[in-house]
Scaffold this motif. Structure first.
Motif, PDB file in Angstrom:
ATOM      1  N   ALA A  86      -0.140  -1.627   3.743  1.00  0.00           N
ATOM      2  CA  ALA A  86      -0.482  -0.227   4.001  1.00  0.00           C
ATOM      3  C   ALA A  86       0.709   0.681   3.706  1.00  0.00           C
ATOM      4  O   ALA A  86       0.570   1.727   3.056  1.00  0.00           O
ATOM      5  CB  ALA A  86      -0.943  -0.057   5.446  1.00  0.00           C
ATOM      6  N   PHE A  87       1.904   0.284   4.158  1.00  0.00           N
ATOM      7  CA  PHE A  87       3.085   1.119   3.880  1.00  0.00           C
ATOM      8  C   PHE A  87       3.362   1.171   2.376  1.00  0.00           C
ATOM      9  O   PHE A  87       3.701   2.221   1.836  1.00  0.00           O
ATOM     10  CB  PHE A  87       4.307   0.597   4.636  1.00  0.00           C
ATOM     11  N   ARG A  88       3.193   0.027   1.707  1.00  0.00           N
ATOM     12  CA  ARG A  88       3.433   0.018   0.258  1.00  0.00           C
ATOM     13  C   ARG A  88       2.472   0.941  -0.472  1.00  0.00           C
ATOM     14  O   ARG A  88       2.862   1.671  -1.384  1.00  0.00           O
ATOM     15  CB  ARG A  88       3.324  -1.409  -0.277  1.00  0.00           C
ATOM     16  N   ASN A  89       1.196   0.886  -0.051  1.00  0.00           N
ATOM     17  CA  ASN A  89       0.208   1.790  -0.670  1.00  0.00           C
ATOM     18  C   ASN A  89       0.623   3.243  -0.499  1.00  0.00           C
ATOM     19  O   ASN A  89       0.557   4.031  -1.444  1.00  0.00           O
ATOM     20  CB  ASN A  89      -1.173   1.605  -0.022  1.00  0.00           C
ATOM     21  N   SER A  90       1.062   3.591   0.713  1.00  0.00           N
ATOM     22  CA  SER A  90       1.436   4.983   0.967  1.00  0.00           C
ATOM     23  C   SER A  90       2.653   5.367   0.135  1.00  0.00           C
ATOM     24  O   SER A  90       2.734   6.485  -0.391  1.00  0.00           O
ATOM     25  CB  SER A  90       1.758   5.183   2.448  1.00  0.00           C
ATOM     26  N   ILE A  91       3.600   4.434   0.016  1.00  0.00           N
ATOM     27  CA  ILE A  91       4.824   4.719  -0.745  1.00  0.00           C
ATOM     28  C   ILE A  91       4.483   5.005  -2.206  1.00  0.00           C
ATOM     29  O   ILE A  91       4.994   5.952  -2.811  1.00  0.00           O
ATOM     30  CB  ILE A  91       5.818   3.542  -0.581  1.00  0.00           C
ATOM     31  N   THR A  92       3.551   4.207  -2.746  1.00  0.00           N
ATOM     32  CA  THR A  92       3.128   4.452  -4.125  1.00  0.00           C
ATOM     33  C   THR A  92       2.383   5.774  -4.224  1.00  0.00           C
ATOM     34  O   THR A  92       2.662   6.599  -5.097  1.00  0.00           O
ATOM     35  CB  THR A  92       2.198   3.308  -4.595  1.00  0.00           C
ATOM     36  N   GLU A  93       1.453   5.975  -3.298  1.00  0.00           N
ATOM     37  CA  GLU A  93       0.613   7.170  -3.388  1.00  0.00           C
ATOM     38  C   GLU A  93       1.437   8.458  -3.341  1.00  0.00           C
ATOM     39  O   GLU A  93       1.159   9.407  -4.065  1.00  0.00           O
ATOM     40  CB  GLU A  93      -0.430   7.173  -2.263  1.00  0.00           C
ATOM     41  N   PHE A  94       2.459   8.481  -2.475  1.00  0.00           N
ATOM     42  CA  PHE A  94       3.210   9.734  -2.320  1.00  0.00           C
ATOM     43  C   PHE A  94       4.521   9.728  -3.098  1.00  0.00           C
ATOM     44  O   PHE A  94       5.380  10.573  -2.874  1.00  0.00           O
ATOM     45  CB  PHE A  94       3.450  10.032  -0.837  1.00  0.00           C
ATOM     46  N   ASN A  95       4.648   8.744  -3.980  1.00  0.00           N
ATOM     47  CA  ASN A  95       5.843   8.670  -4.822  1.00  0.00           C
ATOM     48  C   ASN A  95       7.122   8.733  -3.986  1.00  0.00           C
ATOM     49  O   ASN A  95       8.071   9.452  -4.293  1.00  0.00           O
ATOM     50  CB  ASN A  95       5.804   9.817  -5.847  1.00  0.00           C
ATOM     51  N   TYR A  96       7.103   7.968  -2.906  1.00  0.00           N
ATOM     52  CA  TYR A  96       8.224   7.962  -1.975  1.00  0.00           C
ATOM     53  C   TYR A  96       9.352   7.122  -2.563  1.00  0.00           C
ATOM     54  O   TYR A  96       9.114   6.053  -3.131  1.00  0.00           O
ATOM     55  CB  TYR A  96       7.753   7.390  -0.628  1.00  0.00           C
ATOM     56  N   GLN A  97      10.584   7.586  -2.416  1.00  0.00           N
ATOM     57  CA  GLN A  97      11.703   6.929  -3.090  1.00  0.00           C
ATOM     58  C   GLN A  97      12.362   5.796  -2.289  1.00  0.00           C
ATOM     59  O   GLN A  97      13.080   4.979  -2.843  1.00  0.00           O
ATOM     60  CB  GLN A  97      12.776   7.967  -3.467  1.00  0.00           C
ATOM     61  N   GLY A  98      12.135   5.764  -0.978  1.00  0.00           N
ATOM     62  CA  GLY A  98      12.718   4.686  -0.173  1.00  0.00           C
ATOM     63  C   GLY A  98      11.752   3.512  -0.065  1.00  0.00           C
ATOM     64  O   GLY A  98      10.647   3.548  -0.610  1.00  0.00           O
ATOM     65  N   SER A  99      12.170   2.467   0.643  1.00  0.00           N
ATOM     66  CA  SER A  99      11.274   1.324   0.823  1.00  0.00           C
ATOM     67  C   SER A  99      10.856   1.227   2.293  1.00  0.00           C
ATOM     68  O   SER A  99      11.348   1.975   3.143  1.00  0.00           O
ATOM     69  CB  SER A  99      11.977   0.038   0.398  1.00  0.00           C
ATOM     70  N   TYR A 100       9.950   0.285   2.563  1.00  0.00           N
ATOM     71  CA  TYR A 100       9.529   0.045   3.935  1.00  0.00           C
ATOM     72  C   TYR A 100      10.129  -1.268   4.418  1.00  0.00           C
ATOM     73  O   TYR A 100      10.043  -2.285   3.748  1.00  0.00           O
ATOM     74  CB  TYR A 100       8.002  -0.021   4.040  1.00  0.00           C
ATOM     75  N   ARG A 101      10.768  -1.240   5.577  1.00  0.00           N
ATOM     76  CA  ARG A 101      11.332  -2.454   6.171  1.00  0.00           C
ATOM     77  C   ARG A 101      10.846  -2.562   7.610  1.00  0.00           C
ATOM     78  O   ARG A 101      11.430  -1.971   8.512  1.00  0.00           O
ATOM     79  CB  ARG A 101      12.863  -2.370   6.165  1.00  0.00           C
ATOM     80  N   GLY A 102       9.770  -3.296   7.823  1.00  0.00           N
ATOM     81  CA  GLY A 102       9.240  -3.405   9.180  1.00  0.00           C
ATOM     82  C   GLY A 102      10.035  -4.376  10.033  1.00  0.00           C
ATOM     83  O   GLY A 102      10.691  -5.288   9.518  1.00  0.00           O
ATOM     84  N   VAL A 103      10.002  -4.183  11.324  1.00  0.00           N
ATOM     85  CA  VAL A 103      10.575  -5.160  12.255  1.00  0.00           C
ATOM     86  C   VAL A 103       9.557  -5.413  13.368  1.00  0.00           C
ATOM     87  O   VAL A 103       8.793  -4.525  13.738  1.00  0.00           O
ATOM     88  CB  VAL A 103      11.913  -4.688  12.881  1.00  0.00           C
ATOM     89  N   PHE A 104       9.561  -6.642  13.879  1.00  0.00           N
ATOM     90  CA  PHE A 104       8.658  -6.979  14.977  1.00  0.00           C
ATOM     91  C   PHE A 104       9.414  -6.889  16.295  1.00  0.00           C
ATOM     92  O   PHE A 104      10.416  -7.588  16.491  1.00  0.00           O
ATOM     93  CB  PHE A 104       8.085  -8.392  14.799  1.00  0.00           C
ATOM     94  N   PRO A 105       8.966  -6.024  17.208  1.00  0.00           N
ATOM     95  CA  PRO A 105       9.626  -5.923  18.513  1.00  0.00           C
ATOM     96  C   PRO A 105       9.254  -7.137  19.375  1.00  0.00           C
ATOM     97  O   PRO A 105       8.101  -7.263  19.805  1.00  0.00           O
ATOM     98  CB  PRO A 105       9.072  -4.634  19.108  1.00  0.00           C
ATOM     99  N   ILE A 106      10.233  -8.006  19.593  1.00  0.00           N
ATOM    100  CA  ILE A 106       9.956  -9.283  20.265  1.00  0.00           C
ATOM    101  C   ILE A 106       9.347  -9.099  21.642  1.00  0.00           C
ATOM    102  O   ILE A 106       8.585  -9.928  22.109  1.00  0.00           O
ATOM    103  CB  ILE A 106      11.264 -10.110  20.388  1.00  0.00           C
ATOM    104  N   LYS A 107       9.653  -7.998  22.313  1.00  0.00           N
ATOM    105  CA  LYS A 107       9.181  -7.863  23.698  1.00  0.00           C
ATOM    106  C   LYS A 107       7.658  -7.877  23.806  1.00  0.00           C
ATOM    107  O   LYS A 107       7.113  -8.162  24.858  1.00  0.00           O
ATOM    108  CB  LYS A 107       9.731  -6.581  24.337  1.00  0.00           C
ATOM    109  N   VAL A 108       6.972  -7.588  22.700  1.00  0.00           N
ATOM    110  CA  VAL A 108       5.517  -7.499  22.757  1.00  0.00           C
ATOM    111  C   VAL A 108       4.881  -8.888  22.861  1.00  0.00           C
ATOM    112  O   VAL A 108       3.813  -9.067  23.433  1.00  0.00           O
ATOM    113  CB  VAL A 108       4.981  -6.728  21.538  1.00  0.00           C
ATOM    114  N   ASN A 109       5.558  -9.882  22.278  1.00  0.00           N
ATOM    115  CA  ASN A 109       5.163 -11.286  22.474  1.00  0.00           C
ATOM    116  C   ASN A 109       6.305 -12.179  22.020  1.00  0.00           C
ATOM    117  O   ASN A 109       6.534 -12.368  20.829  1.00  0.00           O
ATOM    118  CB  ASN A 109       3.882 -11.622  21.705  1.00  0.00           C
ATOM    119  N   GLN A 110       7.019 -12.747  22.984  1.00  0.00           N
ATOM    120  CA  GLN A 110       8.231 -13.517  22.650  1.00  0.00           C
ATOM    121  C   GLN A 110       7.964 -14.977  22.356  1.00  0.00           C
ATOM    122  O   GLN A 110       8.891 -15.705  22.013  1.00  0.00           O
ATOM    123  CB  GLN A 110       9.252 -13.457  23.801  1.00  0.00           C
ATOM    124  N   LEU A 111       6.717 -15.429  22.497  1.00  0.00           N
ATOM    125  CA  LEU A 111       6.453 -16.856  22.295  1.00  0.00           C
ATOM    126  C   LEU A 111       7.004 -17.308  20.939  1.00  0.00           C
ATOM    127  O   LEU A 111       6.717 -16.695  19.919  1.00  0.00           O
ATOM    128  CB  LEU A 111       4.955 -17.124  22.365  1.00  0.00           C
TER     129      LEU A 111
END
Ligand SMILES: *Cc1c(COP(=O)(O)O)cnc(C)c1O
Length: 646
Positions: A86-111
């Motif tokens: 989804a982020f990649r699609n948006s980046i292409t659609e709006f000709n965004y110059q940066g990239s997307y780097r997601g992170v997973f917040p461990i507190k939501v599920n640490q298993l």
């Protein structure tokens, strides 16, 4: 609440789907099959469908007791891929110059199995982790072994936390410490000088924008984390005077979890982007803009700005973030930063569900319950019989008030010793009969008086379920959060009862009496009448509680010493005949373990029991053989599951 089960309508699977809303909250991961069973489709249209009833049978076959939590590891993968796509699609659609780097917040599920699966699925996208405490950092440093991968450190930090983060940086990870309060920055500078490393620093800005919903207080001017504008400026001064301006790598904000309204996101992103742009122009070459968490999950399927829903899709969310960061940067003529998001809930919520077993029902209304009325009844019984007989001609509200009055009178007479139990039973039964007729007469009316709504709730059955709300569904108890809940089978039959779910804790709060609804909140859930088999035993009836993967796994507590539940992990595999297999079983807490967590030593307990048993034998209260069997049962029982076994 209106009763959606109109007995005049034919019943089919489509009716079942819309009654429980499964096609809306199920997000293409859950549906009902021809057999009337709930199925999971972890890869949506792209993979096999897993009949939950089969998984239940397999779990039983392997000797697992209920409640059981089922994890679909493929859903985790699918979520990670969806958000990155989804982020990649948006980046292409709006000709965004940066990239997307997601992170997973461990507190939501640490298993560990959950975090590992997410990291594995996230490899092609350089997906990183977010940690908020020392234990989470210790886990994250060991698990995230890709060079250059992001570890974002939020939360308050002490010297130990900072040292460990800097160590991670030496290992080649991009560990960014987000400053939550000004003094932290001073400490980060001091310690990194001692260790001879330039730290990577992020700063959380305390935005004016805040969310709505149950978690709104994480944002706004009164949030407990983040720097106000003047503190932010002080931080930049500190960095500059130390010659560390280049260490300011990331600007962070977080407006709270489960943001129901997309407008909140739009406003916050624009505000934060202005911060970024102004700071950039002050000479800080900030590389990352971190938009925090908040991406919501549509728990009720209403696609609305209601607390348990979201009025936006994933694509709309990423579009708005990418568009507005780009838009503000273009207007301010600064470069587009890389975008980080810390979505936890939206990644893990769908992947797990809890299966609970119903072991009985308390029914207020029983048709044909065998009470016979004669000519010679107690006057109160006679009056109620009269009301019931003539109810079609009476004003319904008045009839209800009259019945209520008789029931109250009966109560007083009973307390004074003037009423016998059989008469009391008849009066109560007649009262509920009349109540049901009255409720029925209000069905479909535009306005239903409050007392009738209450009466209807009290007419609902209570289904007794073998689980603990406090262990498995803490946010329902603490915050009133709603989860989709429905029977897992029999869906080709019309549910004829309305009920609430009560758990096995000795706590009146241990129940579920609020359920999702498209327009409102339901007080009862449509359920099937419990069946019995040939031997008069109750047939198994299983209820699924869905979208449990975010927060619930870790927040549960040991109320009544009901411990963690048994887990099975399901993996899709095209080579398997069924298209999937149950890989891992993680056994829940045993009685011995639950006791150990509150300082009971297992051996000490056994020793004390043994002493009492020896004494009982000596004083002839027990035969030795019987006593030994009891001791055996006790010792073996310590290895049992904390929940009930049927
Ligand atoms: C809790 C938290 C998150 C996760 O939020 P979700 O709404 O679950 O995505 C992200 N960032 C920070 C700083 C948090 O505290």
């Amino acid at each position: 609440m209106s009763n959606p089960i109109d007995p005049a309508q034919p019943w089919d699977l489509q009716t079942a789907r819309s009654l429980y809303n499964i096609n809306r909250w199920g997000a293409k991961y859950f549906d009902i099959n021809e057999a009337g069973h709930v199925v999971a489709t972890p890869l949506q249209e792209a993979g096999a469908s897993v009949d939950i009833t089969d998984v239940i049978e397999e779990a039983k076959g392997r000797g697992l007791k209920f409640p059981v939590l089922i994890r679909f590891q493929d859903i985790l993968r699918n979520r990670v891929e969806s958000i990155n796509t989804a982020f990649r699609n948006s980046i292409t659609e709006f000709n965004y110059q940066g990239s997307y780097r997601g992170v997973f917040p461990i507190k939501v599920n640490q298993l560990r199995e959950v975090v590992e699966e997410i990291l594995e699925a996230g490899k092609p996208f350089n997906f990183g982790l977010e940690v908020g405490s020392k234990p989470e950092l210790f886990a994250g440093l060991a698990l995230q072994n890709q060079i250059g991968s992001l570890i974002i450190c939020n939360g308050y930090k002490d010297a130990g936390f900072i040292k460990m983060a800097i160590l991670g940086q030496k290992l080649g990870k991009k560990v960014i410490m987000v400053v939550e309060k000004l003094e932290e920055l001073r400490q980060i500078i001091t310690i990194s000088k001692q260790l001879g490393v330039e730290p990577s620093v992020g700063i959380r800005a305390r935005l004016h924008s805040k969310g709505a919903g149950k978690w709104a207080e994480s944002g706004g001017e009164n949030a407990k984390f983040g720097l106000s504008t003047s503190e932010l400026l002080a931080a930049t001064e500190m960095l500059k005077s130390e010659g560390l301006g280049q260490c300011f790598k990331l600007l962070h904000f977080h407006i709270g979890s489960q943001v129901p309204d997309i407008l909140t996101v739009k406003k916050a992103v624009q505000e934060a982007s202005r911060f970024y742009a102004k700071l950039f122009k002050m000479g800080f070459n900030i590389e990352y803009m971190d938009v925090g968490g908040g991406l919501g999950v549509d728990y009720d399927g209403s696609r609305s700005a209601f607390d348990s829903s979201t009025n936006y899709t994933l694509q709309e969310y990423t579009n708005d973030i990418v568009y507005y960061v780009g838009d503000v940067c273009n207007a301010e003529k600064v470069p587009h930063p890389h975008i980080i998001s810390e979505s936890g809930r939206a990644i893990v919520a769908h992947h797990s569900m809890l299966v609970v077993e119903v072991f009985g029902a308390i029914e207020k209304i029983r048709s044909g319950n065998g009470i016979h009325y004669t000519e010679n009844e107690h006057p109160l019984v006679k009056e109620l019989l009269d009301i019931r007989k003539n109810i079609s001609k009476l004003n319904k509200l008045e009839a209800y008030h009259d019945a209520l009055e008789r029931k109250d009178d009966a109560h007083h007479m009973f307390t004074l010793g003037m009423l016998e139990l059989p008469d009391k039973a008849k009066i109560e039964n007649l009262y509920w009969d009349i109540g049901q007729e009255v409720v029925q007469s209000f069905k479909g009316q535009a306005y239903i008086p409050e007392e009738i709504v209450k009466l209807e709730d009290s007419l609902g059955d209570q289904y007794l379920c073998n689980f603990s709300v406090f262990q498995s569904l803490l946010d329902h108890w603490a915050l009133g959060q709603l989860f989709p809940i429905m029977p897992l089978s029999k869906l080709n039959e019309r549910p004829t009862r309305e009920g609430t779910l009560v758990d096995i804790t000795c706590d009146s709060d241990g129940q579920i009496n609020k359920f999702i609804d498209l327009r409102d909140v339901r007080d009862t859930l449509p359920l099937h009448k419990l069946g019995t088999n040939g031997n008069g035993q109750q047939e198994p009836y299983y209820i699924g509680i869905f979208l449990m993967g975010a927060y619930q796994d870790i927040m549960g507590d040991l109320h009544n010493l009901f411990g963690r539940v048994n887990e099975v992990h399901v993996f899709l595999d095209p080579d398997e005949p069924a298209g999937y297999y149950v890989e891992e079983i993680i056994e829940g807490t045993t009685i011995g373990q639950a006791l150990a967590s509150v300082q009971y030593d297992e051996n000490e307990l056994k020793r004390r029991m043994k002493a009492q048993i020896d004494e009982a034998i000596k004083s002839d209260r027990m035969k030795p053989s019987e006593a030994m069997r009891l001791l055996d049962d006790y010792e073996r029982g310590l290895k049992d599951y904390t929940y009930l076994t049927f």
